[in-house]
Motif scaffolding. Structure first.
Motif, short mmCIF file in Angstrom:
data_model
loop_
_atom_site.label_atom_id
_atom_site.label_comp_id
_atom_site.label_asym_id
_atom_site.label_seq_id
_atom_site.Cartn_x
_atom_site.Cartn_y
_atom_site.Cartn_z
N LYS A 166 2.34 -11.69 -1.01
CA LYS A 166 3.50 -12.34 -1.60
C LYS A 166 3.57 -12.07 -3.09
O LYS A 166 4.64 -11.80 -3.64
CB LYS A 166 3.43 -13.86 -1.38
N LEU A 167 2.42 -12.18 -3.75
CA LEU A 167 2.41 -11.98 -5.20
C LEU A 167 2.81 -10.55 -5.54
O LEU A 167 3.60 -10.31 -6.46
CB LEU A 167 1.02 -12.29 -5.78
N GLU A 168 2.27 -9.61 -4.78
CA GLU A 168 2.59 -8.21 -5.04
C GLU A 168 4.10 -7.95 -4.89
O GLU A 168 4.71 -7.30 -5.73
CB GLU A 168 1.80 -7.33 -4.07
N ASP A 169 4.67 -8.52 -3.84
CA ASP A 169 6.12 -8.35 -3.62
C ASP A 169 6.92 -8.96 -4.77
O ASP A 169 7.86 -8.37 -5.28
CB ASP A 169 6.56 -9.01 -2.31
N PHE A 170 6.53 -10.17 -5.15
CA PHE A 170 7.29 -10.87 -6.19
C PHE A 170 7.19 -10.14 -7.52
O PHE A 170 8.20 -9.88 -8.18
CB PHE A 170 6.79 -12.32 -6.33
N LEU A 171 5.97 -9.77 -7.93
CA LEU A 171 5.82 -9.09 -9.21
C LEU A 171 6.54 -7.74 -9.18
O LEU A 171 7.17 -7.34 -10.15
CB LEU A 171 4.33 -8.89 -9.54
N GLY A 172 6.45 -7.05 -8.05
CA GLY A 172 7.14 -5.77 -7.91
C GLY A 172 8.65 -5.93 -8.13
O GLY A 172 9.28 -5.15 -8.84
N ALA A 173 9.20 -7.00 -7.54
CA ALA A 173 10.64 -7.23 -7.67
C ALA A 173 11.02 -7.60 -9.10
O ALA A 173 12.00 -7.11 -9.65
CB ALA A 173 11.06 -8.36 -6.71
N ILE A 174 10.20 -8.45 -9.73
CA ILE A 174 10.47 -8.89 -11.10
C ILE A 174 10.45 -7.69 -12.05
O ILE A 174 11.31 -7.53 -12.93
CB ILE A 174 9.38 -9.93 -11.54
N VAL A 175 9.47 -6.83 -11.85
CA VAL A 175 9.32 -5.66 -12.72
C VAL A 175 10.50 -4.70 -12.53
O VAL A 175 10.98 -4.10 -13.49
CB VAL A 175 7.96 -4.99 -12.43
N GLN A 176 10.96 -4.56 -11.29
CA GLN A 176 12.13 -3.71 -11.04
C GLN A 176 13.34 -4.19 -11.83
O GLN A 176 14.06 -3.43 -12.43
CB GLN A 176 12.51 -3.72 -9.55
N VAL A 177 13.56 -5.52 -11.79
CA VAL A 177 14.77 -6.07 -12.39
C VAL A 177 14.63 -6.24 -13.90
O VAL A 177 15.52 -5.87 -14.66
CB VAL A 177 15.09 -7.45 -11.75
N TYR A 178 13.49 -6.80 -14.34
CA TYR A 178 13.37 -7.18 -15.74
C TYR A 178 12.47 -6.25 -16.55
O TYR A 178 12.25 -6.49 -17.73
CB TYR A 178 12.84 -8.61 -15.86
N GLY A 179 11.95 -5.19 -15.90
CA GLY A 179 10.98 -4.31 -16.57
C GLY A 179 11.31 -3.93 -18.00
O GLY A 179 10.48 -4.05 -18.89
N PRO A 180 12.55 -3.47 -18.26
CA PRO A 180 12.86 -3.05 -19.64
C PRO A 180 12.70 -4.18 -20.65
O PRO A 180 12.43 -3.94 -21.81
CB PRO A 180 14.32 -2.60 -19.55
N LYS A 181 12.87 -5.44 -20.19
CA LYS A 181 12.75 -6.57 -21.12
C LYS A 181 11.33 -7.14 -21.15
O LYS A 181 11.03 -8.02 -21.94
CB LYS A 181 13.72 -7.68 -20.71
N MET A 182 10.47 -6.68 -20.24
CA MET A 182 9.10 -7.18 -20.22
C MET A 182 8.27 -6.27 -21.10
O MET A 182 8.12 -5.09 -20.83
CB MET A 182 8.57 -7.19 -18.78
N LEU A 183 7.73 -6.83 -22.18
CA LEU A 183 6.97 -5.99 -23.12
C LEU A 183 5.54 -5.85 -22.63
O LEU A 183 5.08 -4.79 -22.29
CB LEU A 183 7.04 -6.59 -24.52
N ARG A 184 4.82 -6.97 -22.58
CA ARG A 184 3.44 -6.94 -22.11
C ARG A 184 3.23 -8.12 -21.18
O ARG A 184 3.75 -9.19 -21.42
CB ARG A 184 2.47 -7.13 -23.31
N TYR A 185 2.44 -7.93 -20.15
CA TYR A 185 2.08 -9.05 -19.31
C TYR A 185 0.67 -8.82 -18.82
O TYR A 185 0.21 -7.68 -18.70
CB TYR A 185 3.04 -9.25 -18.14
N LYS A 186 -0.03 -9.90 -18.57
CA LYS A 186 -1.46 -9.79 -18.33
C LYS A 186 -1.94 -11.05 -17.62
O LYS A 186 -1.37 -12.11 -17.83
CB LYS A 186 -2.13 -9.71 -19.70
N GLY A 187 -2.95 -10.93 -16.80
CA GLY A 187 -3.44 -12.14 -16.16
C GLY A 187 -4.78 -11.97 -15.49
O GLY A 187 -5.24 -10.85 -15.21
N VAL A 188 -5.42 -13.11 -15.26
CA VAL A 188 -6.65 -13.18 -14.47
C VAL A 188 -6.27 -14.01 -13.26
O VAL A 188 -5.79 -15.14 -13.41
CB VAL A 188 -7.76 -13.92 -15.23
N LEU A 189 -6.45 -13.45 -12.06
CA LEU A 189 -5.90 -14.09 -10.88
C LEU A 189 -6.98 -14.53 -9.90
O LEU A 189 -7.98 -13.83 -9.68
CB LEU A 189 -4.96 -13.11 -10.16
N HIS A 190 -6.73 -15.68 -9.30
CA HIS A 190 -7.56 -16.20 -8.23
C HIS A 190 -6.83 -15.87 -6.92
O HIS A 190 -5.78 -16.43 -6.64
CB HIS A 190 -7.71 -17.71 -8.45
N MET A 191 -7.37 -14.90 -6.18
CA MET A 191 -6.70 -14.42 -4.98
C MET A 191 -7.36 -14.97 -3.72
O MET A 191 -8.59 -14.99 -3.63
CB MET A 191 -6.77 -12.89 -4.91
#
Length: 345
Positions: free
Chosen positions: A265-290
Motif C-alpha cells: 500500500k505504501l509503495e503504491d501511495f508514494l508512487g502515485a504522490i511522486v507521479q503527481v507532485y514530483g516536480p514540487k517535491m524537493l526532498r523527502y526522507k524517512g525511517v519506516l517501520h514495515m
C-alpha cells in the motif's frame, strides 16, 4: 572511501552569499584533499582568474596543491563522465568533486544527474547539497525569489553568512524561518567561508544507511540546540500558527506513526504522490517501520526519483515507529496525512 565511488558535493546559494569565498578557502587550504571543482557558472563571479583561466581551450586547470578546476559550458553529465574517465586513465588525480551551481539555479536537476544516469551512478556518490544563505539579503531574496526558497528546501546543510552585518534578532528570525522551510538541515553561521572541512565533506546527506548512524537525532525537529520560543514540531501540521508573517511556499511536512506500514500500500501511495507532485517535491526522507520486517527501511528522494534501502535491525526494546519528512512547494499536507494513514496496518 571503501566503495571506490567519488563523493560529490553540490554547493548552492544566491548571488553574493559567499559561495566563491567558501570555495576559495576549501581549495586553497592545505588540507590534503584533492578536489575537482566544477563551476556551473555563466558569466557570474568566477573564482579568481589566477585560479581559473576561462579563455583557454582546455577547460580543466590543475592547481599547485593538487586540486583541479573546470568551468562547464555544456552538460554536467558530460563533464562528470569526462573527469571520471581521465581519473581512471591516471591523467587527473582527485578524490572528490564540488559542483558550484549558478546563483539562480535549482539544485534539483543537478542532484538528479547522480541518480538517473547509470554511468554517473557507477562513478560518483552524491554526498550532500550545501546551501549558503546571506543573512543581510536573505529576507528580500526569500520573499521575492522562489529559486532561493528551493535552494533552502534542498539543503542537507545550511551555512548562514554575513551574520555580523545584521542584528542578532534578525539572524534568529531568519533561522526560525529557514527551519520552517527545512527542518532536517543543520544550520551554522559562517564567517567569510571559515568552515572546518569536516563540516563540508562526507556529510552523507544522501547516503541512506549512514545518515542514521551519523545523525541519531534525525528528524527530532530541532536537533541542534538553537534556543527557540516554541516547542511544537516544525511542520507537524501545515496549519499550525506561524510565529512570523512569512508564509513561504517551501514548507515541510512531518509524519510519524507507531503502527507499521503495509509495504504494498505504501509503495503504491508514494508512487502515485511522486507521479503527481514530483516536480514540487524537493526532498523527502524517512525511517519506516514495515510490517513483516525486523529491519528499518530507509527511503528518500528528490523530485520524482525515489529510492529505499534496508537499514539496521530494530534494537531490542527500541520503539518501532515511522518518521518521514517531506519538503516541497505547496505540498498537499492533508492528502499526504490521509494517504499515509491509510497505508498503516
Amino acid at each position: 572511501m571503501t566503495t571506490g565511488l567519488i563523493p560529490a558535493t553540490i554547493l548552492t546559494g544566491f548571488l553574493g552569499s559567499g559561495k566563491t569565498t567558501l570555495l576559495k578557502r576549501v581549495l586553497g587550504e592545505a588540507h590534503g584533499h584533492k578536489i575537482a571543482v566544477i563551476e556551473n557558472e555563466f558569466g557570474e563571479e568566477n573564482i579568481d582568474n589566477d585560479i581559473l583561466v576561462a579563455d583557454t581551450q582546455e577547460q580543466i586547470v590543475q592547481m599547485s596543491n593538487g586540486c583541479v578546476c573546470c568551468t562547464i559550458r555544456e552538460d554536467l553529465r558530460t563533464t562528470l563522465s569526462d573527469l571520471a574517465a581521465r581519473r581512471r586513465k591516471g591523467e587527473l588525480d582527485f578524490e572528490r568533486v564540488v559542483i558550484e551551481t549558478t546563483g539562480l539555479a535549482d539544485p534539483g536537476p543537478v542532484a538528479q544527474t547522480f541518480f538517473m544516469d547509470d554511468e554517473i551512478a557507477e562513478s560518483y556518490l552524491l554526498d550532500s547539497i550545501l546551501t549558503l544563505v546571506d543573512a543581510k539579503h536573505a529576507e528580500q531574496q526569500l520573499d521575492t525569489r522562489q529559486e532561493a526558497r528551493r535552494q533552502v528546501g534542498f539543503a542537507d546543510q545550511i551555512f548562514i553568512s554575513k551574520t555580523d552585518l545584521v542584528a542578532p534578532e534578525q539572524v534568529d528570525a531568519l533561522v526560525h524561518r529557514l527551519k520552517h522551510m527545512n527542518p532536517r538541515a543543520p544550520m551554522r553561521k559562517v564567517h567569510f567561508g571559515e568552515v572546518p572541512i569536516s563540516e563540508v565533506f562526507d556529510l552523507r546527506g544522501f547516503n541512506l544507511n549512514a545518515k542514521l548512524d551519523v545523525d541519531p537525532e534525525f528528524l527530532t525537529g530541532d536537533g541542534h540546540g538553537h534556543a527557540h520560543d516554541h516547542d511544537h514540531e516544525h511542520g507537524e501540521h501545515c496549519d499550525h500558527p506561524h510565529h512570523h508573517h512569512h508564509d513561504d511556499d517551501v514548507k515541510s511536512f512531518v509524519f510519524r506513526a507507531d503502527k507499521p506500514f503495509h509495504p504494498a500500500k505504501l509503495e503504491d501511495f508514494l508512487g502515485a504522490i511522486v507521479q503527481v507532485y514530483g516536480p514540487k517535491m524537493l526532498r523527502y526522507k524517512g525511517v519506516l517501520h514495515m510490517k513483516g520486517s525486523d529491519r528499518k527501511v530507509i527511503f528518500q528522494g528528490v523530485h520524482q526519483l525515489m529510492g529505499s534501502d534496508l537499514g539496521p535491525k530494530w534494537a531490542p526494546g527500541e520503539k518501532k515507529e515511522s518518521k518521514m519528512v517531506f519538503i516541497g512547494i505547496d505540498l498537499p499536507c492533508d492528502i499526504l496525512q490521509q494517504g499515509l494513514e491509510q497505508c498503516l496496518v
